[in-house]
Design a protein around this motif. Structure first.
Motif, PDB file in Angstrom:
ATOM      1  N   ARG A   3       0.826  -1.208   0.000  1.00 35.19           N
ATOM      2  CA  ARG A   3       0.000   0.000   0.000  1.00 35.19           C
ATOM      3  C   ARG A   3       0.860   1.257   0.000  1.00 35.19           C
ATOM      4  O   ARG A   3       0.509   2.267  -0.613  1.00 35.19           O
ATOM      5  N   HIS A   4       1.984   1.231   0.730  1.00 35.35           N
ATOM      6  CA  HIS A   4       2.876   2.388   0.784  1.00 35.35           C
ATOM      7  C   HIS A   4       4.242   2.083   0.181  1.00 35.35           C
ATOM      8  O   HIS A   4       5.163   2.890   0.313  1.00 35.35           O
ATOM      9  N   GLY A   5       4.354   0.957  -0.480  1.00 37.04           N
ATOM     10  CA  GLY A   5       5.613   0.574  -1.108  1.00 37.04           C
ATOM     11  C   GLY A   5       6.223  -0.634  -0.421  1.00 37.04           C
ATOM     12  O   GLY A   5       6.150  -0.792   0.809  1.00 37.04           O
ATOM     13  N   PHE A   6       6.810  -1.527  -1.228  1.00 36.13           N
ATOM     14  CA  PHE A   6       7.423  -2.761  -0.716  1.00 36.13           C
ATOM     15  C   PHE A   6       8.658  -3.008  -1.569  1.00 36.13           C
ATOM     16  O   PHE A   6       8.560  -3.203  -2.781  1.00 36.13           O
ATOM     17  N   THR A   7       9.816  -2.987  -0.938  1.00 38.17           N
ATOM     18  CA  THR A   7      11.076  -3.055  -1.660  1.00 38.17           C
ATOM     19  C   THR A   7      11.635  -4.474  -1.658  1.00 38.17           C
ATOM     20  O   THR A   7      11.185  -5.337  -0.884  1.00 38.17           O
ATOM     21  N   PRO A   8      12.646  -4.752  -2.511  1.00 34.76           N
ATOM     22  CA  PRO A   8      13.306  -6.063  -2.440  1.00 34.76           C
ATOM     23  C   PRO A   8      13.876  -6.356  -1.052  1.00 34.76           C
ATOM     24  O   PRO A   8      13.905  -7.517  -0.617  1.00 34.76           O
ATOM     25  N   GLY A   9      14.315  -5.321  -0.336  1.00 32.47           N
ATOM     26  CA  GLY A   9      14.788  -5.529   1.031  1.00 32.47           C
ATOM     27  C   GLY A   9      13.674  -5.993   1.952  1.00 32.47           C
ATOM     28  O   GLY A   9      13.879  -6.867   2.811  1.00 32.47           O
ATOM     29  N   HIS A  10      12.497  -5.419   1.807  1.00 27.98           N
ATOM     30  CA  HIS A  10      11.349  -5.885   2.581  1.00 27.98           C
ATOM     31  C   HIS A  10      11.039  -7.349   2.264  1.00 27.98           C
ATOM     32  O   HIS A  10      10.715  -8.139   3.154  1.00 27.98           O
ATOM     33  N   ARG A  11      11.128  -7.694   0.977  1.00 25.70           N
ATOM     34  CA  ARG A  11      10.835  -9.066   0.559  1.00 25.70           C
ATOM     35  C   ARG A  11      11.800 -10.048   1.221  1.00 25.70           C
ATOM     36  O   ARG A  11      11.400 -11.121   1.684  1.00 25.70           O
TER      37      ARG A  11
END
Length: 845
Positions: free
Chosen positions: A286-294
């Motif tokens: 919803r507010h962004g999801f980066t490869p680091g979050h993954r």
């Protein structure tokens, strides 16, 4: 219903036979791949009769999580091959709410290096939209883009847009058009599970790409076309009405969720498992999801899935992981890990706000539905939500995964989702993912967060979905002053009229009889005016933006009534849009104060939650047009100071006797019964208050909720009486709207000129003390110190209540000729507490 949703029969055959809908695949195998991917159902939607139901999306049809996730990842890998390593490294993936949020995540995972953002229908306080667009065929059409990093969409790398189906291309064109104007780039890739465009739609996308000077590619798992007969919408709505009412008989009957007889459970029977969700990890895109979050999520998945598995009973072999509307990715990944570590079968699907008819037939895609109230306090008000193909699915356990914004008392209520699931499944487990909200900027010029709208029954007697009040509750503050004291303070310049409230008028039995008689006599007339002004708004104002590539208007106005006289009209317009078109329009009430302008904080809230271009200001009637001018000035000042543009100061009114606006239901000056009373016909809300010691620079304007007057409240009576006449005036409204293009609706401001003339002729020399029209005259008699009433000679029953009030207050009624209004109320021009009547003596207040 058996565990297999379609029991080996194509789950589109029921609709195909009855509606004549045909799916033709491009696979060279007679459409086998297409039918394996899709079934058909009927929408409860006035815009599109059929629904293409994906068997691999994980939304309406429970499916193995490995199948759902695998389709998205494979599509992402195809996009990576198309773009090449260098461009893929600069790509951003954008998914569509609510159905494709999980699919978009999976596509981003397949790309490997791309950050991900999905659109949302849930406004988040303190997060300003970076864009928005319309999905015209959807049940809930407005999308917001709320990235925590505003620069996320600002790069020049490829933008990958992901949706579950690509049917006409309208949604994608709307998105690209909006974003290309803000963040132009040279390459867009559209990804969908199924591409169902016609040849005409394909050419339209090609022309659009040439028009903006960008490359637009499409990647899909399967493709084909859908053929619809001309009467498909009418036939579909007839089938929905027939099967929803139970008139179709037992064969292929409409199927709601009936409790299982072998395992009744109390609502409180749902267990809760602590996932141990990593701190600060977003719950989705919803507010962004980066490869680091993954990477963080994948590292935590085994432990979280292990906790779920340990909390399930030993005998639970068939398990459903049920996500929550836009929250698809986190539940999907948990389900995938659970599938990996457990024996038995794990399926995945999510709840939805999309209303679909359920029919218990093997050839129909939606075999059953569980119905429950919304439990995340949505900005557009409460309503039903659904879980499809869960009842009768043969599951031993359901793991309901919601974010913390959805973990409300409504979720745990006797009619809430958990209770409804417990009626169907022997074991229900709840897992809550913390809702991620980005941190506000470190040093904002003013607080970034404004409170959510007040709604009934906590504030006002209107139903919560009817209106959200962008006000602060001052119910506990004593603001009322005697009418004479208020008038003296106002005219002496010692106080502004918005700094206090008049004592609420308590109508006599005779006056109440007049109100109800007036309502009976004018309800149809008002209904007609409501219909005309609403149809004008839907069909003509620029807020009804055209669909991409032309075609009929796709209206999505946001009604913003000027509290409080405009609010009953806004509610009625909302009801007409639902009655005539099946539209659920957002409606808010805001404060505007003569000489002080509109509530700028309310405009800030609206701009943060909606496209300002969609806002339509609504009022009850025009007098001399003072508020019309006030709004125009206020919007111009707001744009200069805030840098937010798009609000149109044009007001839509029920009656425009002053000829001050272009959008109106009528220009006749007649009695609108909601003007006869104060709060008791306006949801028990006072007029608005603006006083420095109560309303700070970052606060909404205030108002009071008069709960103590509930026994005298006729707010709903007024609305219901008018709505009851909608059906009988439909033809009149259609005829009037058809004739509108031939009319000259240019404002003449005849009312303003008449007021200036009256002000001089009667020695008042202040247009603010001349209140033209039946509504404004009534307000003078109820709230101010009246001097005299001018009535058009021969005016009849429309003025019965005015004459009664004038007698009660000792105010003369003077009949005059050549008056452009039915009546005009004059406030005493030189008021002191010793000179209130026309003869300088005190009146009976």
């Amino acid at each position: 219903m058996n565990n297999a949703v379609n029991d080996g029969v194509w789950s589109g055959s029921w609709v195909a036979r009855r509606l004549g809908v045909a799916l033709t695949g491009d696979d060279g195998r007679g459409g086998e791949d297409l039918r394996a991917m899709l079934g058909l159902a009927l929408r409860r939607n006035p815009k599109r009769a059929h629904l293409l139901v994906s068997n691999v999306l994980g939304k309406h049809v429970p499916q193995k999580p490995s199948v759902v996730y695998g389709h998205g990842v494979r599509l992402g890998r195809r996009v990576r091959a198309l773009l090449g390593p260098e461009r893929a490294a600069r790509a951003v993936v954008l998914g569509y709410a609510e159905t494709a949020t999980g699919l978009g995540h999976a596509v981003a995972d397949g790309l490997g290096t791309a950050p991900y953002l999905h659109s949302t229908r849930r406004p988040v306080a303190g997060v300003a939209p970076a864009g928005g667009f319309e999905e015209s065929h959807s049940h809930a059409t407005s999308h917001l883009l709320l990235p925590a990093d505003p620069g996320m969409l600002g790069g020049d790398g490829p933008l990958v847009l992901v949706d579950d189906e690509f049917s006409t291309g309208n949604t994608v064109l709307n998105t690209i058009r909006d974003l290309h104007a803000r963040y132009p780039r040279g390459w867009y890739v559209v990804v969908a599970l199924v591409d169902m465009r016609s040849a005409r739609d394909v050419r339209r996308l090609e022309r659009f790409a040439a028009e903006i000077g960008a490359r637009v590619d499409l990647v899909s798992a399967v493709s084909g076309t859908v053929t619809l007969p001309e009467d498909v919408l009418e036939k579909g709505q007839g089938l929905v009405a027939r099967y929803a009412s139970g008139a179709a008989g037992p064969a292929g009957r409409a199927q709601a969720a009936e409790p299982r007889q072998d395992s009744p459970r109390a609502p409180e029977g749902a267990r809760t498992v602590d996932l141990g969700w990593p701190a600060g990890l977003p719950d989705g895109g919803r507010h962004g999801f980066t490869p680091g979050h993954r990477a963080r999520l994948e590292a935590a998945l085994p432990a979280m899935a292990g906790r779920i598995s340990d909390a399930l009973p030993a005998g639970a072999r068939d398990v459903l992981v049920l996500g929550f509307e836009e929250l698809m990715y986190a539940p999907l990944r948990l389900a995938g890990e659970l599938e990996r570590i457990r024996d038995g079968e794990v399926r995945f699907s999510t709840t939805t706000r999309s209303p679909v008819l359920a029919v218990d037939d093997p050839g129909y895609a939606i075999r059953s539905r569980v119905v429950f109230p919304a439990h995340d306090e949505p900005a557009d008000g409460p309503g039903e939500r659904y879980a499809y193909n869960v009842a009768g699915g043969g599951f031993d356990a359901v793991v309901a995964v919601v974010d913390s914004a959805g973990d409300t008392p409504a979720l745990h209520a006797p009619d809430g989702l958990l209770a409804r699931l417990a009626e169907q499944v022997p074991y229900v487990l709840l897992a809550v993912v913390p809702s991620y909200v980005p941190a506000p900027p470190r040093a904002p010029e003013r607080p970034a967060m404004l409170p959510e709208p007040l709604r009934g029954p906590a504030f006002s007697s209107y139903a919560p979905e009817e209106v959200g009040w962008l006000l602060q509750d001052l119910s506990d503050v004593t603001l009322e002053a005697p009418t004479e004291e208020r008038e003296e303070a106002i005219q002496s310049g010692g106080a502004h009229y918005a700094e206090s409230l008049p004592v609420e008028y308590q109508p006599s039995a005779r006056y109440q009889e007049l109100f109800h008689a007036a309502l009976d006599a004018s309800a149809a007339r008002i209904a007609r005016a409501v219909g005309v002004v609403t149809e004008t708004v839907l069909g003509e104002l620029p807020h009804s933006r055209l669909r991409s590539g032309g075609g009929t208007p796709a209206p999505r106005p946001v009604l913003v009534s000027l509290a409080r006289a405009g609010t009953p009209v806004g509610v009625l317009m909302r009801r007409w849009a639902r009655f005539r078109h099946g539209l659920e329009l957002p409606h808010y009430a805001v404060s505007i104060v003569r000489g002080r302008g509109i509530d700028a904080n309310a405009l800030r809230w609206l701009a943060a939650h909606h496209d300002p271009r969609d806002v339509v200001f609504v009022d009850g009637w025009t007098g001399k047009g003072a508020i019309t001018r006030e709004l125009a000035r206020a919007v111009e000042e707001f744009e200069k100071t805030e840098g937010i543009s798009g609000f149109d100061p044009e007001i839509a009114v029920l009656a425009d006797p002053g000829s001050c606006v272009r959008t109106y239901g009528t220009r006749e000056d007649f009695l609108i019964p909601s003007a006869c009373l104060n709060s008791t016909v306006s949801g028990l809300i006072s007029r608005t208050v603006l006083r420095a010691d109560l309303v700070g620079p970052d606060d909404f304007h205030g108002a009071k909720f008069y709960r103590e007057l509930a026994d005298a409240d006729v707010s709903t009576d007024f609305l219901d009486a008018v709505e009851a006449r909608f059906s009988e005036v439909t033809d009149e409204v259609a005829k009037a709207v058809k004739e509108l293009p031939a009319e000259d609706r240019t404002p003449t401001w005849a009312g303003w000129r008449a007021v200036e003339r009256i002000s001089e002729e009667y020695g008042i020399h202040d247009v603010n003390l001349v209140k033209p029209g039946v509504g404004e005259t009534t307000r003078v008699l109820l709230r101010r110190v009246p001097w005299k009433i001018l009535a058009h000679r021969g005016a009849g029953a429309d003025l019965d209540h005015v004459r009664l009030l004038a007698r009660q207050r000792g105010v003369p009624v003077e009949e005059v000729d050549e008056l452009p209004y039915t009546c005009v109320g004059l406030i005493h021009p030189q008021y002191t507490r010793g000179a209130t009547g026309a003869d300088g003596k005190a009146v009976n207040v």
